[in-house]
Design an enzyme around this catalytic site. Structure first.
Site, PDB file in Angstrom:
ATOM      1  N   ARG A 168       0.821  -1.210   0.000  1.00  0.00           N
ATOM      2  CA  ARG A 168       0.000   0.000   0.000  1.00  0.00           C
ATOM      3  C   ARG A 168       0.856   1.261   0.000  1.00  0.00           C
ATOM      4  O   ARG A 168       0.496   2.275  -0.584  1.00  0.00           O
ATOM      5  CB  ARG A 168      -0.888   0.029   1.250  1.00  0.00           C
ATOM      6  CG  ARG A 168      -1.921  -1.065   1.359  1.00  0.00           C
ATOM      7  CD  ARG A 168      -2.743  -0.890   2.625  1.00  0.00           C
ATOM      8  NE  ARG A 168      -3.640  -2.004   2.883  1.00  0.00           N
ATOM      9  CZ  ARG A 168      -4.878  -2.106   2.388  1.00  0.00           C
ATOM     10  NH1 ARG A 168      -5.336  -1.146   1.597  1.00  0.00           N
ATOM     11  NH2 ARG A 168      -5.634  -3.137   2.672  1.00  0.00           N
ATOM     12  N   SER A 190       8.393 -19.123  12.818  1.00  0.00           N
ATOM     13  CA  SER A 190       9.192 -18.314  11.891  1.00  0.00           C
ATOM     14  C   SER A 190       9.052 -16.840  12.234  1.00  0.00           C
ATOM     15  O   SER A 190       7.936 -16.338  12.356  1.00  0.00           O
ATOM     16  CB  SER A 190       8.725 -18.545  10.448  1.00  0.00           C
ATOM     17  OG  SER A 190       7.317 -18.420  10.349  1.00  0.00           O
ATOM     18  N   ALA A 245      10.049 -13.018  10.784  1.00  0.00           N
ATOM     19  CA  ALA A 245      10.376 -12.405   9.502  1.00  0.00           C
ATOM     20  C   ALA A 245      11.857 -12.063   9.404  1.00  0.00           C
ATOM     21  O   ALA A 245      12.490 -12.288   8.366  1.00  0.00           O
ATOM     22  CB  ALA A 245       9.522 -11.156   9.296  1.00  0.00           C
ATOM     23  N   LYS A 267      -1.936 -19.834  19.295  1.00  0.00           N
ATOM     24  CA  LYS A 267      -0.638 -19.557  19.923  1.00  0.00           C
ATOM     25  C   LYS A 267      -0.456 -18.063  20.187  1.00  0.00           C
ATOM     26  O   LYS A 267       0.273 -17.669  21.107  1.00  0.00           O
ATOM     27  CB  LYS A 267       0.506 -20.121  19.078  1.00  0.00           C
ATOM     28  CG  LYS A 267       0.635 -19.533  17.672  1.00  0.00           C
ATOM     29  CD  LYS A 267       1.595 -18.364  17.624  1.00  0.00           C
ATOM     30  CE  LYS A 267       1.602 -17.724  16.253  1.00  0.00           C
ATOM     31  NZ  LYS A 267       2.531 -16.569  16.172  1.00  0.00           N
ATOM     32  N   THR A 296       6.808 -18.563  19.938  1.00  0.00           N
ATOM     33  CA  THR A 296       6.186 -17.281  20.275  1.00  0.00           C
ATOM     34  C   THR A 296       5.938 -17.101  21.766  1.00  0.00           C
ATOM     35  O   THR A 296       5.712 -15.973  22.215  1.00  0.00           O
ATOM     36  CB  THR A 296       4.862 -17.089  19.508  1.00  0.00           C
ATOM     37  OG1 THR A 296       4.031 -18.214  19.756  1.00  0.00           O
ATOM     38  CG2 THR A 296       5.094 -16.969  18.025  1.00  0.00           C
ATOM     39  N   SER A 336       8.350 -11.943  19.106  1.00  0.00           N
ATOM     40  CA  SER A 336       6.930 -12.115  18.843  1.00  0.00           C
ATOM     41  C   SER A 336       6.181 -10.873  19.299  1.00  0.00           C
ATOM     42  O   SER A 336       6.304 -10.438  20.448  1.00  0.00           O
ATOM     43  CB  SER A 336       6.409 -13.342  19.595  1.00  0.00           C
ATOM     44  OG  SER A 336       5.005 -13.286  19.736  1.00  0.00           O
ATOM     45  N   ARG A 337       5.375 -10.304  18.417  1.00  0.00           N
ATOM     46  CA  ARG A 337       4.596  -9.126  18.768  1.00  0.00           C
ATOM     47  C   ARG A 337       3.638  -9.429  19.917  1.00  0.00           C
ATOM     48  O   ARG A 337       3.406  -8.609  20.799  1.00  0.00           O
ATOM     49  CB  ARG A 337       3.823  -8.637  17.535  1.00  0.00           C
ATOM     50  CG  ARG A 337       3.073  -7.332  17.766  1.00  0.00           C
ATOM     51  CD  ARG A 337       2.296  -6.893  16.550  1.00  0.00           C
ATOM     52  NE  ARG A 337       3.170  -6.542  15.450  1.00  0.00           N
ATOM     53  CZ  ARG A 337       3.282  -7.232  14.305  1.00  0.00           C
ATOM     54  NH1 ARG A 337       2.566  -8.316  14.140  1.00  0.00           N
ATOM     55  NH2 ARG A 337       4.080  -6.839  13.363  1.00  0.00           N
ATOM     56  N   LEU A 391      -1.386  -3.710  16.123  1.00  0.00           N
ATOM     57  CA  LEU A 391      -1.716  -4.478  17.308  1.00  0.00           C
ATOM     58  C   LEU A 391      -1.367  -5.955  17.137  1.00  0.00           C
ATOM     59  O   LEU A 391      -1.372  -6.490  16.035  1.00  0.00           O
ATOM     60  CB  LEU A 391      -3.198  -4.331  17.619  1.00  0.00           C
ATOM     61  CG  LEU A 391      -3.677  -2.938  18.019  1.00  0.00           C
ATOM     62  CD1 LEU A 391      -5.182  -2.965  18.251  1.00  0.00           C
ATOM     63  CD2 LEU A 391      -2.959  -2.442  19.259  1.00  0.00           C
ATOM     64  N   GLU A 409      -2.066  -9.756  17.020  1.00  0.00           N
ATOM     65  CA  GLU A 409      -3.265 -10.432  16.539  1.00  0.00           C
ATOM     66  C   GLU A 409      -3.993 -11.185  17.657  1.00  0.00           C
ATOM     67  O   GLU A 409      -5.217 -11.359  17.613  1.00  0.00           O
ATOM     68  CB  GLU A 409      -2.903 -11.402  15.411  1.00  0.00           C
ATOM     69  CG  GLU A 409      -4.086 -12.066  14.743  1.00  0.00           C
ATOM     70  CD  GLU A 409      -5.081 -11.083  14.136  1.00  0.00           C
ATOM     71  OE1 GLU A 409      -6.289 -11.278  14.345  1.00  0.00           O
ATOM     72  OE2 GLU A 409      -4.647 -10.118  13.482  1.00  0.00           O
TER      73      GLU A 409
END
Length: 333
Positions: free
Chosen positions: A35, A139, A141, A192, A249, A255-256, A279, A281
């Site tokens: 985008r 995984s 990124a 998870k 995670t 991990s976010r 945010l 998920e």
């Protein structure tokens, strides 16, 4: 099934860019849609995406575009790497462009909040001419972009499609395992995220490694119970996209979701964590998981506690107390 050579990657964030690199390393012709015009320019002119993958210079060539229709037109497969809650919007946006039978691979992990539907079911509803598939597993990124060894699961209801997708993405640093358990791979990836928030909160609160390990194990039990109720195969949930992704995670601030929980455990108010930025998920999935548990008569105490904390109905200390004082039971009942 024919060889999948032309791959469209929809999503210019860290994971979309990393997966575009994966496909390019595997020798595919890759076009990434983003985008953000600055992301497109950076990829095409500098072979990097500094906004999302700082310090990574691409070792395999691919192009980027801001033209969604152009990215999808004539492609052999699509990797859909936009946020889970935008899946329906994206599917509708490309519905008039993709050819019948084109595999559309869901690469985001979640369950549609408004309907409680798995994302493959959303695709089937909005893109009946496509072949839904799922990519999930342990995984990050940044690891993938840096060519660190990674293994994932790629699932499609038709085994030959899963095999073809695995072959299209495989390289010396990225190993996909094919599966036909589309539901199981999705459920592991979605649940998870909720459990990673809980584990992050445990670490942030300083409750110790023993509590973190116990929560991970009991969280896996919840994943297994809900997953099998929704049609997942037990061997899928003990594999890369279930247990493997859960372990990763629930133990790393990369991990976010874990990072969200970590901040929560350290005292940052929920409302502050909910404002601004992308945010985690698991925030959206927690309430959906609780609803699915009730619908299928599956007890999900950890997911329920996470949802209650996120809704600010209880605080973390109360959540822990409620879990530790539940009636005693046999472990596998």
């Amino acid at each position: 099934m024919r060889r999948l050579q032309k791959i469209a990657v929809l999503g210019g964030g860290a994971w979309g860019t990393a997966l575009a690199l994966v496909a390019a390393r595997a020798g595919r012709d890759v076009l990434l849609w983003a985008r953000d015009a600055s992301t497109v320019t950076a990829i095409n002119e500098t072979r990097s995406n500094p906004s999302y993958l700082p310090g990574v210079t691409f070792d395999a060539p691919f192009q980027a575009t801001g033209d969604l229709g152009g990215a999808v037109s004539g492609c052999d497969a699509i990797l859909l790497v936009t946020p889970a809650q935008t899946t329906r919007e994206m599917a509708k946006a490309i519905s008039s462009t993709i050819e019948p039978g084109t595999p559309v691979v869901l690469c985001a992990k979640g369950i549609e909040r408004s309907t409680g539907a798995l994302l493959a079911d959303v695709l089937a509803d909005c893109l009946p001419q496509a072949t839904p598939a799922v990519l999930s597993g342990p995984s990050f990124a940044d690891d993938v972009a840096k060519k660190l060894p990674t293994a994932v699961t790629v699932a499609a209801s038709q085994g030959e499609v899963a095999d073809a997708l695995s072959a299209a993405l495989a390289s010396e640093s990225f190993r996909p395992y094919a599966s036909t358990d589309v539901a199981g791979v999705q459920i592991g990836g979605a649940l998870k995220n909720v459990l990673a928030i809980a584990c992050g909160a445990v670490v942030g609160r300083g409750w110790g490694a023993s509590a973190q390990a116990a929560l991970t194990a009991r969280g896996f039990r919840e994943m297994t119970l809900l997953g099998t109720a929704l049609g997942a195969r037990p061997d899928t949930l003990t594999g890369l996209s279930g247990l493997g992704d859960l372990v990763l995670t629930c133990s790393s601030a990369q991990s976010r979701n874990f990072a969200f929980g970590l901040a929560l455990g350290r005292g940052t108010p929920v409302k502050n964590l909910m404002s601004g930025g992308k945010l985690a998920e698991g925030i959206f999935t927690a309430s959906v998981a609780v609803d699915l548990g009730k619908r299928h008569a599956v007890d999900l105490p950890l997911s329920t506690a996470v949802d209650a904390v996120l809704r600010e109905k209880i605080d973390l200390d109360t959540a822990l107390a409620s879990l530790m004082t539940r009636p005693l039971k046999r472990e596998t009942d």
